[in-house]
Design an enzyme around this catalytic site. Structure first.
Site, PDB file in Angstrom:
ATOM      1  N   CYS A   1      35.609  12.256  27.695  1.00 57.11           N
ATOM      2  CA  CYS A   1      36.330  11.830  28.896  1.00 57.11           C
ATOM      3  C   CYS A   1      37.698  11.233  28.596  1.00 57.11           C
ATOM      4  O   CYS A   1      38.421  10.845  29.513  1.00 57.11           O
ATOM      5  CB  CYS A   1      35.481  10.848  29.708  1.00 57.11           C
ATOM      6  SG  CYS A   1      35.308   9.247  28.910  1.00 57.11           S
TER       7      CYS A   1
ATOM      8  N   LYS B   1       2.231   4.596   1.445  1.00 58.78           N
ATOM      9  CA  LYS B   1       2.334   5.142   2.796  1.00 58.78           C
ATOM     10  C   LYS B   1       1.981   6.622   2.703  1.00 58.78           C
ATOM     11  O   LYS B   1       2.766   7.422   2.201  1.00 58.78           O
ATOM     12  CB  LYS B   1       3.745   4.946   3.331  1.00 58.78           C
ATOM     13  CG  LYS B   1       3.877   5.325   4.780  1.00 58.78           C
ATOM     14  CD  LYS B   1       5.178   4.799   5.343  1.00 58.78           C
ATOM     15  CE  LYS B   1       5.289   5.043   6.831  1.00 58.78           C
ATOM     16  NZ  LYS B   1       5.321   6.459   7.186  1.00 58.78           N
TER      17      LYS B   1
ATOM     18  N   GLU C   1       0.855  -1.193   0.000  1.00 53.20           N
ATOM     19  CA  GLU C   1       0.000   0.000   0.000  1.00 53.20           C
ATOM     20  C   GLU C   1       0.880   1.229   0.000  1.00 53.20           C
ATOM     21  O   GLU C   1       2.002   1.182   0.478  1.00 53.20           O
ATOM     22  CB  GLU C   1      -0.837   0.049   1.289  1.00 53.20           C
ATOM     23  CG  GLU C   1      -1.845  -1.033   1.387  1.00 53.20           C
ATOM     24  CD  GLU C   1      -2.414  -1.113   2.795  1.00 53.20           C
ATOM     25  OE1 GLU C   1      -2.470  -0.087   3.494  1.00 53.20           O
ATOM     26  OE2 GLU C   1      -2.796  -2.217   3.186  1.00 53.20           O
TER      27      GLU C   1
ATOM     28  N   CYS D   1      32.109   4.717  23.879  1.00 58.01           N
ATOM     29  CA  CYS D   1      32.882   5.066  25.057  1.00 58.01           C
ATOM     30  C   CYS D   1      32.414   4.092  26.133  1.00 58.01           C
ATOM     31  O   CYS D   1      31.228   4.051  26.455  1.00 58.01           O
ATOM     32  CB  CYS D   1      32.604   6.503  25.498  1.00 58.01           C
ATOM     33  SG  CYS D   1      33.320   6.816  27.119  1.00 58.01           S
TER      34      CYS D   1
ATOM     35  N   CYS E   1      37.492   8.985  23.516  1.00 57.35           N
ATOM     36  CA  CYS E   1      36.231   9.692  23.747  1.00 57.35           C
ATOM     37  C   CYS E   1      36.500  11.192  23.869  1.00 57.35           C
ATOM     38  O   CYS E   1      37.340  11.603  24.679  1.00 57.35           O
ATOM     39  CB  CYS E   1      35.568   9.178  25.019  1.00 57.35           C
ATOM     40  SG  CYS E   1      34.104  10.117  25.456  1.00 57.35           S
TER      41      CYS E   1
ATOM     42  N   TYR F   1      -6.588   2.014   6.353  1.00 54.77           N
ATOM     43  CA  TYR F   1      -5.680   0.927   5.981  1.00 54.77           C
ATOM     44  C   TYR F   1      -5.582  -0.201   6.995  1.00 54.77           C
ATOM     45  O   TYR F   1      -4.715  -1.063   6.878  1.00 54.77           O
ATOM     46  CB  TYR F   1      -4.291   1.474   5.681  1.00 54.77           C
ATOM     47  CG  TYR F   1      -3.733   2.423   6.738  1.00 54.77           C
ATOM     48  CD1 TYR F   1      -3.465   1.991   8.023  1.00 54.77           C
ATOM     49  CD2 TYR F   1      -3.482   3.756   6.432  1.00 54.77           C
ATOM     50  CE1 TYR F   1      -2.959   2.839   8.979  1.00 54.77           C
ATOM     51  CE2 TYR F   1      -2.971   4.621   7.380  1.00 54.77           C
ATOM     52  CZ  TYR F   1      -2.709   4.152   8.658  1.00 54.77           C
ATOM     53  OH  TYR F   1      -2.210   4.990   9.601  1.00 54.77           O
TER      54      TYR F   1
ATOM     55  N   ASP G   1       1.363  10.352   3.720  1.00 48.38           N
ATOM     56  CA  ASP G   1       2.090  11.204   4.648  1.00 48.38           C
ATOM     57  C   ASP G   1       1.139  12.226   5.257  1.00 48.38           C
ATOM     58  O   ASP G   1       1.072  13.371   4.832  1.00 48.38           O
ATOM     59  CB  ASP G   1       3.233  11.891   3.898  1.00 48.38           C
ATOM     60  CG  ASP G   1       4.280  12.425   4.851  1.00 48.38           C
ATOM     61  OD1 ASP G   1       4.202  12.097   6.052  1.00 48.38           O
ATOM     62  OD2 ASP G   1       5.165  13.162   4.402  1.00 48.38           O
TER      63      ASP G   1
ATOM     64  N   CYS H   1      31.572   8.936  32.300  1.00 44.84           N
ATOM     65  CA  CYS H   1      31.575   9.881  31.181  1.00 44.84           C
ATOM     66  C   CYS H   1      30.277  10.703  31.216  1.00 44.84           C
ATOM     67  O   CYS H   1      29.182  10.124  31.243  1.00 44.84           O
ATOM     68  CB  CYS H   1      31.702   9.105  29.875  1.00 44.84           C
ATOM     69  SG  CYS H   1      31.804  10.182  28.438  1.00 44.84           S
TER      70      CYS H   1
ATOM     71  N   LYS I   1      10.797   3.375   2.587  1.00 41.48           N
ATOM     72  CA  LYS I   1      10.795   4.823   2.369  1.00 41.48           C
ATOM     73  C   LYS I   1      11.346   5.142   0.979  1.00 41.48           C
ATOM     74  O   LYS I   1      12.393   4.611   0.596  1.00 41.48           O
ATOM     75  CB  LYS I   1      11.654   5.513   3.437  1.00 41.48           C
ATOM     76  CG  LYS I   1      11.078   5.430   4.838  1.00 41.48           C
ATOM     77  CD  LYS I   1       9.797   6.242   4.938  1.00 41.48           C
ATOM     78  CE  LYS I   1       9.394   6.524   6.360  1.00 41.48           C
ATOM     79  NZ  LYS I   1       9.941   7.710   6.936  1.00 41.48           N
TER      80      LYS I   1
HETATM   81  S1  IVH Z   1      -0.206   0.341   8.740  1.00 43.13           S
HETATM   82  C1  IVH Z   1       0.640  -1.575  13.041  1.00 43.13           C
HETATM   83  N1  IVH Z   1      -0.591   1.430   6.391  1.00 43.13           N
HETATM   84  O1  IVH Z   1       2.674   5.159   8.885  1.00 43.13           O
HETATM   85  C2  IVH Z   1       0.941  -0.736  11.847  1.00 43.13           C
HETATM   86  N2  IVH Z   1       0.379   2.795   8.098  1.00 43.13           N
HETATM   87  O2  IVH Z   1       5.100   4.280  10.608  1.00 43.13           O
HETATM   88  C3  IVH Z   1      -0.199   0.013  11.336  1.00 43.13           C
HETATM   89  N3  IVH Z   1       0.801   5.107   7.418  1.00 43.13           N
HETATM   90  O3  IVH Z   1       1.439   5.482  12.146  1.00 43.13           O
HETATM   91  C4  IVH Z   1       0.152   1.005  10.302  1.00 43.13           C
HETATM   92  N4  IVH Z   1       0.046   4.924   5.351  1.00 43.13           N
HETATM   93  O4  IVH Z   1       0.323   6.861  10.324  1.00 43.13           O
HETATM   94  C5  IVH Z   1      -0.130   1.622   7.647  1.00 43.13           C
HETATM   95  N5  IVH Z   1      -1.048   2.250   4.284  1.00 43.13           N
HETATM   96  C6  IVH Z   1      -0.596   2.457   5.512  1.00 43.13           C
HETATM   97  C7  IVH Z   1      -0.086   3.704   5.945  1.00 43.13           C
HETATM   98  C8  IVH Z   1       0.399   3.830   7.262  1.00 43.13           C
HETATM   99  C9  IVH Z   1       0.570   5.739   6.262  1.00 43.13           C
HETATM  100  C10 IVH Z   1       1.423   5.735   8.613  1.00 43.13           C
HETATM  101  C11 IVH Z   1       0.620   5.585   9.870  1.00 43.13           C
HETATM  102  C12 IVH Z   1       1.534   4.910  10.878  1.00 43.13           C
HETATM  103  C13 IVH Z   1       2.874   5.118  10.266  1.00 43.13           C
HETATM  104  C14 IVH Z   1       3.777   3.951  10.629  1.00 43.13           C
END
Ligand code: IVH
Length: 667
Positions: A408, A115, A113, A423, A405, A224, A117, A429, A311
């Site tokens: 320290c 992701k 799917e 360290c 380090c 989702y 934003d 430290c 990503k």
């Molecule tokens: S599944 C248990 N599906 O990404 C995991 N997350 O880093 C449930 N997000 O907090 C998340 N698109 O805000 C899922 N198709 C998608 C998504 C998605 C965006 C965001 C969501 C989540 C974050 C995870």
């Protein structure tokens, strides 16, 4: 009109308006003009005002919002809202698939799917009506933003079709680019501060106190993740298709994938094509489709093992390396940080970039004053991803990692298989000491209210606190004498420390900051070993017999308890007194009948929950492991056992037993 007739008319108007909302927002095919729509809406508002006995929080009139200001109520999530582990390359995604297949012993289907934003939201529905909308918050509890969410027109307030009576659905609230641009244009005209990106605009809007302003911002939402008992399908993909029938706008462009090749193809298509989307995306989420397999894989403390985020590659610019600083973090890890000639990247000016560790410097072949490529992804600090060697000065020398380090002077160490130099001077430290104290008081550890990193810095500078036990000797006068510390704040800290005496053992153990002892490991240790006294004398064999504790963790525990100053520290913490022993730990009935045996469990059981069965195995001295190998003693087979676990056990001639036979082993 009789009250009966009024009610009928109101219900009819609501249905009509919802249908028009659906046509407009979901189908993009309005069948009436905006003017006609407004007339229907004002008819309904007039009737509802005149006959308040028929009002309904889920009426479409509520979507216009109200201007009553309110503080948000905090609500505990029934299921925590976790985040996802990130990956940045095809290799990492391939490794994820391999891990899933190894742990589940199957080759499950996956769903890819986009992701989105935006900002995540969890909706609860009862009997087909929106009951509550809660933000992610800290993952355990979030803000009740129901009134604001009601203004988002693509979110159904009443469901259609064959929905479960009781479920949660999670998704992302987004602000489409088009709306974002209009909003920022308006803000420029009004001389207001601009939103940095659609994500900030969406989350900022959702947290506004005045829901009529929220209504005017035209947020959108895609869902989702369906959660609940007795859901109508095992497949995540199929559940989303169902949710679409109930009225939800679901994760767009999702695709079912059979194997890693399908997944990589999806990634490469969307890496390009995402630029055509009307909303912001920052990657792809890859999930195991079957909920049954998801359950088998379970969760780590932070994220599910059955999903990963990939990503997208970030924007990249060139800059010049000026110098490298070495920073010592709270764990002792030394991070090289590059100082760069200032350069514009992703809307901000970048002056520093992380180099992560010595290997990265070496792999980049970084030389002084090199021209470097810098990337930034989301909120992450920018990093150097490449060098333009054609621009290198022939006199330039390679950047050397430091040996000592910078805080320290102790000689740095690097353990086998580790990328970072550390360290090792953990008790002396300064950044390590402060880091240990910060970790100790943090929310998931001792949860001491009112004490932040600034105060810890001051306490350390004044020589009042050198380790976590010193916190409990602090006097009110000492605290009040610190800069910017009033009586009230001092009292709050002292109360916080006092309350921490009630924190259960597993969290005290986590709070100690022993390397590799995170929340989950601390829980397992508390359950498996029981007390600090027992940990002090535990052998490597005893430690690795605990569920999920391997040799690396066990050695770290042995080494921690092998140090005189740590024994002294726990003695002082015991005198506070903090809880150094697990309460209600089931030791009754403990035996060594399963000593030396390892078990894999699979499926569901009649007389035990999965955790209950694991606990029983440990109670009798056995060890749980998650995947079958030649060393496994038994596979305990429950109902719906994973077919490939069965196959693998058969191939390796591992005895497969039922829960009844298991019981006989411990009787
Ligand atoms: S599944 C248990 N599906 O990404 C995991 N997350 O880093 C449930 N997000 O907090 C998340 N698109 O805000 C899922 N198709 C998608 C998504 C998605 C965006 C965001 C969501 C989540 C974050 C995870």
């Amino acid at each position: 009109m009789s009250p009966e007739e009024v009610k009928k008319k109101i219900v009819k108007l609501r249905q009509e308006i919802e249908q028009h909302n659906h046509n407009y927002y979901k189908l993009n095919q309005p069948t009436i003009t905006d003017f006609e729509f407004d007339i229907l809406m004002s008819d309904l508002i007039a009737l509802e005002n005149k006959f308040p006995q028929f009002s309904d929080p889920n009426s479409p009139t509520q979507r216009v919002g109200s201007d009553i200001s309110r503080e948000f109520e905090q609500v505990l999530h029934q299921y925590p809202m976790l985040s996802l582990a990130n990956s940045y390359s095809d290799t990492e995604v391939t490794e994820f698939v391999q891990r899933v297949e190894k742990f589940s012993g199957e080759q499950p289907d996956y769903v890819c799917e986009l992701k989105l934003d935006g900002t995540s939201i969890s909706l609860t529905y009862r009997e087909g009506e929106l009951l509550r909308a809660v933000t992610r918050g800290d993952g355990e509890k979030g803000d009740d933003v129901t009134a604001n969410v009601r203004t988002i027109r693509s979110i159904p307030m009443k469901l259609q079709g064959n929905f479960p009576a009781n479920f949660e659905i999670r998704g992302e609230i987004v602000m489409p680019f088009a709306i974002f641009e209009i909003l920022n244009r308006e803000r420029t005209e009004k001389g207001e501060q601009l939103f940095a990106n659609p994500r900030n605009a969406a989350s900022g809007t959702l947290k506004m106190q005045n829901s009529s302003v929220v209504a005017s911002r035209r947020l959108d939402a895609y869902f989702y993740y369906v959660l609940g008992e007795n859901l109508p399908a095992d497949g995540h993909f199929e559940l989303l298709e169902e949710a679409a029938k109930w009225g939800f706008q679901i994760s767009p462009h999702k695709k079912k994938c059979r194997n890693v090749e399908d997944i990589l193809e999806y990634l490469s298509i969307w890496d390009q094509k995402r630029e055509e989307l009307p909303f912001a995306t920052d990657g792809v989420v890859i999930k195991v489709n079957s909920k049954r397999v998801q359950e088998e894989l379970g969760f780590t403390a932070k994220s599910p093992r059955w999903a990963i985020a990939y990503k997208f590659k970030a924007e990249r610019v060139a800059s010049k390396l000026l110098s490298v600083d070495f920073q010592v973090g709270r764990t002792g890890a030394v991070t090289p940080v590059a100082n760069l000639e200032p350069v514009q990247l992703g809307g901000t000016v970048v002056r520093r970039a992380s180099l992560h560790n010595a290997d990265i410097i070496e792999n980049l072949g970084l030389h002084s004053y090199d021209t470097v490529f810098v990337e930034k992804g989301g909120e992450i600090i920018p990093k150097i991803v490449g060098v333009d060697t054609s621009k290198r000065d022939p006199e330039a020398t390679a950047i050397q990692f430091i040996l000592h380090c910078p805080e320290c002077g102790t000689l740095l160490v690097r353990e086998e298989g580790e990328a970072a130099w550390y360290c090792p001077n953990e008790d002396e430290c300064p950044p390590l000491i402060k880091g240990k104290i910060e970790h100790f008081i943090s929310r998931k550890a001792m949860d001491v209210d009112g004490l932040g990193s600034e105060t810890i810095d001051l306490l350390f500078q004044q020589g009042l606190v050198r380790n976590v036990a010193d916190l409990y000797t602090l006097q009110k006068e000492q605290l009040v004498s610190l800069e910017r510390m009033g009586e009230k704040s001092a009292e709050r800290i002292l109360d916080g420390l006092k309350n921490s005496m009630e924190i259960p053992f597993e969290r005290v153990l986590f709070a100690l900051g022993i390397r590799y002892v995170g929340e989950t490991v601390a829980k397992k240790l508390a359950r498996g070993i029981g007390s600090v006294e027992a940990l002090k004398v535990a052998s490597l064999e005893q430690l690795v017999a605990v569920d999920e504790i391997g040799a690396k963790i066990a050695e770290s525990i042995l080494s921690w308890f092998g140090k005189e100053q740590h024994l002294l520290l726990i003695e002082r913490l015991g005198n506070v007194p903090l809880k150094l022993e697990a309460e209600n730990r089931q030791t009754e009935g403990a035996t060594e009948k399963l000593k030396g045996l390892t078990f894999v469990i699979s499926g569901t059981f009649q007389n035990y929950s999965r955790d209950g069965l694991k606990a029983d195995i440990e109670l009798h001295g056995g060890k749980n492991v998650s995947s079958i190998s030649a060393k496994t003693s038994y596979l305990i087979a429950g109902e719906n056992i994973g077919p490939s676990k069965l196959e693998k056990a058969t191939a390796l001639k591992i005895p497969i037993i039922t829960e009844e036979t298991y019981r006989q082993l411990t009787d």
